[in-house]
Design a protein around this motif. Sequence first.
Motif, PDB file in Angstrom:
ATOM      1  N   PRO A   1       0.815  -1.221   0.000  1.00 29.10           N
ATOM      2  CA  PRO A   1       0.000   0.000   0.000  1.00 29.10           C
ATOM      3  C   PRO A   1       0.845   1.266   0.000  1.00 29.10           C
ATOM      4  O   PRO A   1       0.469   2.264  -0.617  1.00 29.10           O
ATOM      5  CB  PRO A   1      -0.818  -0.125   1.292  1.00 29.10           C
ATOM      6  CG  PRO A   1      -0.863  -1.581   1.590  1.00 29.10           C
ATOM      7  CD  PRO A   1       0.455  -2.118   1.123  1.00 29.10           C
TER       8      PRO A   1
ATOM      9  N   SER B   1      -6.485   1.838   1.191  1.00 32.05           N
ATOM     10  CA  SER B   1      -7.505   0.798   1.227  1.00 32.05           C
ATOM     11  C   SER B   1      -8.857   1.469   1.100  1.00 32.05           C
ATOM     12  O   SER B   1      -9.059   2.553   1.647  1.00 32.05           O
ATOM     13  CB  SER B   1      -7.443   0.005   2.542  1.00 32.05           C
ATOM     14  OG  SER B   1      -8.645  -0.713   2.769  1.00 32.05           O
ATOM     15  N   THR B   2      -9.805   0.821   0.408  1.00 30.80           N
ATOM     16  CA  THR B   2     -11.127   1.418   0.307  1.00 30.80           C
ATOM     17  C   THR B   2     -11.890   1.328   1.619  1.00 30.80           C
ATOM     18  O   THR B   2     -12.927   1.969   1.780  1.00 30.80           O
ATOM     19  CB  THR B   2     -11.962   0.732  -0.791  1.00 30.80           C
ATOM     20  OG1 THR B   2     -12.061  -0.667  -0.500  1.00 30.80           O
ATOM     21  CG2 THR B   2     -11.327   0.932  -2.155  1.00 30.80           C
TER      22      THR B   2
ATOM     23  N   SER C   1     -13.486  -4.480  -4.426  1.00 28.07           N
ATOM     24  CA  SER C   1     -12.244  -4.991  -5.012  1.00 28.07           C
ATOM     25  C   SER C   1     -11.005  -4.527  -4.271  1.00 28.07           C
ATOM     26  O   SER C   1     -11.028  -3.572  -3.498  1.00 28.07           O
ATOM     27  CB  SER C   1     -12.156  -4.564  -6.479  1.00 28.07           C
ATOM     28  OG  SER C   1     -12.083  -3.152  -6.572  1.00 28.07           O
ATOM     29  N   GLY C   2      -9.924  -5.241  -4.523  1.00 28.79           N
ATOM     30  CA  GLY C   2      -8.599  -4.858  -4.081  1.00 28.79           C
ATOM     31  C   GLY C   2      -7.653  -5.093  -5.241  1.00 28.79           C
ATOM     32  O   GLY C   2      -8.089  -5.331  -6.367  1.00 28.79           O
ATOM     33  N   ASN C   3      -6.359  -5.030  -4.994  1.00 32.84           N
ATOM     34  CA  ASN C   3      -5.393  -5.370  -6.031  1.00 32.84           C
ATOM     35  C   ASN C   3      -4.149  -5.957  -5.371  1.00 32.84           C
ATOM     36  O   ASN C   3      -4.193  -6.311  -4.190  1.00 32.84           O
ATOM     37  CB  ASN C   3      -5.070  -4.153  -6.915  1.00 32.84           C
ATOM     38  CG  ASN C   3      -4.540  -2.978  -6.109  1.00 32.84           C
ATOM     39  OD1 ASN C   3      -3.736  -3.135  -5.189  1.00 32.84           O
ATOM     40  ND2 ASN C   3      -4.992  -1.768  -6.458  1.00 32.84           N
TER      41      ASN C   3
ATOM     42  N   ILE D   1      -3.271  -3.442  -2.362  1.00 34.80           N
ATOM     43  CA  ILE D   1      -4.199  -3.162  -1.271  1.00 34.80           C
ATOM     44  C   ILE D   1      -5.219  -4.289  -1.127  1.00 34.80           C
ATOM     45  O   ILE D   1      -5.668  -4.876  -2.107  1.00 34.80           O
ATOM     46  CB  ILE D   1      -4.926  -1.815  -1.473  1.00 34.80           C
ATOM     47  CG1 ILE D   1      -5.738  -1.801  -2.767  1.00 34.80           C
ATOM     48  CG2 ILE D   1      -3.918  -0.666  -1.483  1.00 34.80           C
ATOM     49  CD1 ILE D   1      -6.538  -0.522  -2.963  1.00 34.80           C
ATOM     50  N   ALA D   2      -5.566  -4.576   0.121  1.00 35.24           N
ATOM     51  CA  ALA D   2      -6.486  -5.670   0.428  1.00 35.24           C
ATOM     52  C   ALA D   2      -7.928  -5.241   0.173  1.00 35.24           C
ATOM     53  O   ALA D   2      -8.283  -4.076   0.338  1.00 35.24           O
ATOM     54  CB  ALA D   2      -6.309  -6.099   1.878  1.00 35.24           C
ATOM     55  N   SER D   3      -8.758  -6.193  -0.218  1.00 33.33           N
ATOM     56  CA  SER D   3     -10.175  -5.910  -0.418  1.00 33.33           C
ATOM     57  C   SER D   3     -10.863  -5.791   0.940  1.00 33.33           C
ATOM     58  O   SER D   3     -10.374  -6.309   1.953  1.00 33.33           O
ATOM     59  CB  SER D   3     -10.827  -7.032  -1.216  1.00 33.33           C
ATOM     60  OG  SER D   3     -10.854  -8.224  -0.436  1.00 33.33           O
TER      61      SER D   3
ATOM     62  N   SER E   1     -11.471  -9.239   2.552  1.00 32.35           N
ATOM     63  CA  SER E   1     -10.304  -9.886   3.147  1.00 32.35           C
ATOM     64  C   SER E   1      -9.886  -9.190   4.435  1.00 32.35           C
ATOM     65  O   SER E   1      -9.400  -9.826   5.367  1.00 32.35           O
ATOM     66  CB  SER E   1      -9.139  -9.906   2.153  1.00 32.35           C
ATOM     67  OG  SER E   1      -8.715  -8.597   1.831  1.00 32.35           O
ATOM     68  N   GLN E   2     -10.112  -7.880   4.518  1.00 33.14           N
ATOM     69  CA  GLN E   2      -9.808  -7.168   5.753  1.00 33.14           C
ATOM     70  C   GLN E   2     -10.754  -7.592   6.871  1.00 33.14           C
ATOM     71  O   GLN E   2     -10.333  -7.767   8.017  1.00 33.14           O
ATOM     72  CB  GLN E   2      -9.892  -5.658   5.536  1.00 33.14           C
ATOM     73  CG  GLN E   2      -8.741  -5.101   4.721  1.00 33.14           C
ATOM     74  CD  GLN E   2      -8.713  -3.590   4.741  1.00 33.14           C
ATOM     75  OE1 GLN E   2      -9.744  -2.942   4.608  1.00 33.14           O
ATOM     76  NE2 GLN E   2      -7.541  -3.018   4.908  1.00 33.14           N
TER      77      GLN E   2
END
Length: 199
Positions: A17, A112-113, A133-135, A138-140, A143-144
């Motif tokens: 990140p 992170s969103t 979504s993530g990439n 950064i975690a979705s 998943s967080q």
Amino acid sequence: MLTLLRYAGAVLSARTPEAYGRKLGRIAQDARLGVTAEQRRAAIEGRLLSPEWPGRPLIVTAVDATTGELHTFDKDSGVSLADAVTASSAVPAVWPVARIDGRSWIDGGVHSTANAQLAAGYGRVVVIAPSASGNKAIASPGSQAAALAANGPGSRSSPRTRQRRRPSAATPSTRAAAPQPPAPGSPSRRHTPRPWPRS
């Protein structure tokens, strides 16, 4: 077009990140926009219901445009609510970087969103994020939320919530996230009326 290519390059090349934040920070600082940082801050300040921080706990996130590191602001940080919200919503290449205490800040969503890790230790957690979504960097949100559940109840949770702590994530469905047609009253849907036929 060049900005989109740089965004794509950041997504493909960043592995953390912080690295992602640094790359988007450079994009943000290089952008030439039609609005100044002062104008953007004034607009944000005008939309706040109150210029004061609320009595309840509130954490506002932003990313240092130079280091890519996540930072949090609250009522004890010595930063006004307007400055914190302006920094947190400074989407790279869309809005100007925000300047606070000599540092440049961009949208906290770059890290992170959801930034759900900030809820660690609480017993009942609902993650509401604008994207599911993530990439690679950064975690979705999902998943967080799963990571929070795996870590177990925290010290800030009550005995009751420790027994049933199951963090969940709420994100838009595929249908909701799809582009929507303009609302009936939108100017884009207005048409020029045809003239009445002459008799």
